[in-house]
Design an enzyme around this catalytic site. Structure first.
Site, mmCIF file in Angstrom:
data_model
loop_
_atom_site.group_PDB
_atom_site.id
_atom_site.type_symbol
_atom_site.label_atom_id
_atom_site.label_comp_id
_atom_site.label_asym_id
_atom_site.label_seq_id
_atom_site.Cartn_x
_atom_site.Cartn_y
_atom_site.Cartn_z
ATOM 1 N N SER A 73 8.609 3.155 0.577
ATOM 2 C CA SER A 73 7.450 3.854 1.138
ATOM 3 C C SER A 73 7.644 4.317 2.576
ATOM 4 C CB SER A 73 6.202 2.966 1.062
ATOM 5 O OG SER A 73 6.310 1.858 1.936
ATOM 6 N N LYS A 142 3.570 0.016 7.528
ATOM 7 C CA LYS A 142 3.114 1.408 7.487
ATOM 8 C C LYS A 142 3.016 1.943 8.912
ATOM 9 C CE LYS A 142 2.338 0.980 3.005
ATOM 10 N NZ LYS A 142 3.251 1.592 2.019
#
Length: 272
Positions: A73, A142
């Site tokens: 990701s 993230k």
């Protein structure tokens, strides 16, 4: 100068000079003070290991902690199984994540599958994880896109995200999805429709992976207009869950680098 002039600095013939080491014996040790007993090697080893363990726990709790990248990701910057270090000093004393920071945070609930939340199963790895020498489970990494008060829109005519009306050029670190934009739709990773979120509540952040079409992040947690079971607000991550900011890609050695906040977020205006 006469002997009278020298006064107390002179000695009579019958006096003996006094040593400056008063109380010392012939071996130089102070009288009445026994020699310190040396600890056996095994006791010294246990003592050193104990000190090292305490230091490791203190460092993990307040300063630095190791993690690994569990998915794709965050590509292209961070790839699967990369080892990273996070620092916690930036968020001391009320400091909070800033736009552009890459952060590690605890699962807010339902973001990770059970196998990724379990952590290490090997007993040795479990002990090492406790003291910060082995990555723990139940965490995500993230990039912070928005902070409290911000409004985020997807997208301008060049496919760029806009924060408080300012388009962000993320070309240097983002991998776009099949829709050729920087802000995929919540479920299918495409850019067929525009979306907007915010203002972000106080004490929360909006995060996205750099691999925009392959990241289960805040954009995926947003409620779509036709959804009935979605809970509004689940897309925002509480700041209290943030463990720290990624500051170095540690391993593999040929990819070692310092991680810094991109300059493109500096020009984002404050929320109106």
């Amino acid at each position: 100068m006469t002997s009278d002039d020298r006064g107390s600095s002179s000695l009579s013939m019958d006096e003996e000079p006094r040593s400056s080491h008063v109380g010392d014996d012939v071996k130089g040790r102070k009288a009445g003070k026994p020699k310190r007993k040396q600890l056996p090697l095994w006791q010294e080893t246990i003592l050193l290991l104990g000190v090292a363990l305490v230091l490791a726990i203190v460092i993990k709790t307040f300063f630095v902690q190791a993690f690994y990248i569990p998915s794709e990701s965050m590509e292209p910057g961070l790839i699967l199984n990369d080892r990273i270090l996070i620092q916690k000093v930036s968020y001391w004393g009320g400091g909070e994540p800033e736009r552009g920071d890459v952060v590690v945070f605890k699962d807010p609930g339902g973001w990770l599958p059970p196998e990724d939340s379990a952590g290490p199963t090997n007993p040795v790895a479990q002990v090492m994880a406790k003291i910060g020498l082995y990555p723990t489970g139940g965490h995500l990494v993230k990039r912070v896109i928005g902070v409290a008060g911000d409004t985020i829109e997807c997208c301008d005519d060049q496919g760029r995200l806009m924060v408080n009306g300012k388009a962000i050029d993320e070309t240097a670190f983002v991998r776009r999805g099949t829709g050729k934009c920087d802000g995929p739709m919540p479920t299918d990773g495409r850019c067929d429709e525009d979306w907007e979120t915010g203002p972000i509540p106080e004490g929360h952040i909006f995060v996205m992976g750099d691999n925009r079409s392959r990241s289960a992040d805040s954009s995926q947690k947003m409620c779509r207009p036709d959804e009935t079971e979605c809970v509004p607000g689940d897309e925002f991550v509480p700041v209290d869950l943030v463990v720290g900011k990624v500051f170095v890609l540690l391993w593999p050695a040929d990819r070692f680098r310092w991680n810094t906040r991109p300059d493109v977020f500096e020009d984002v205006p404050d929320p109106s």
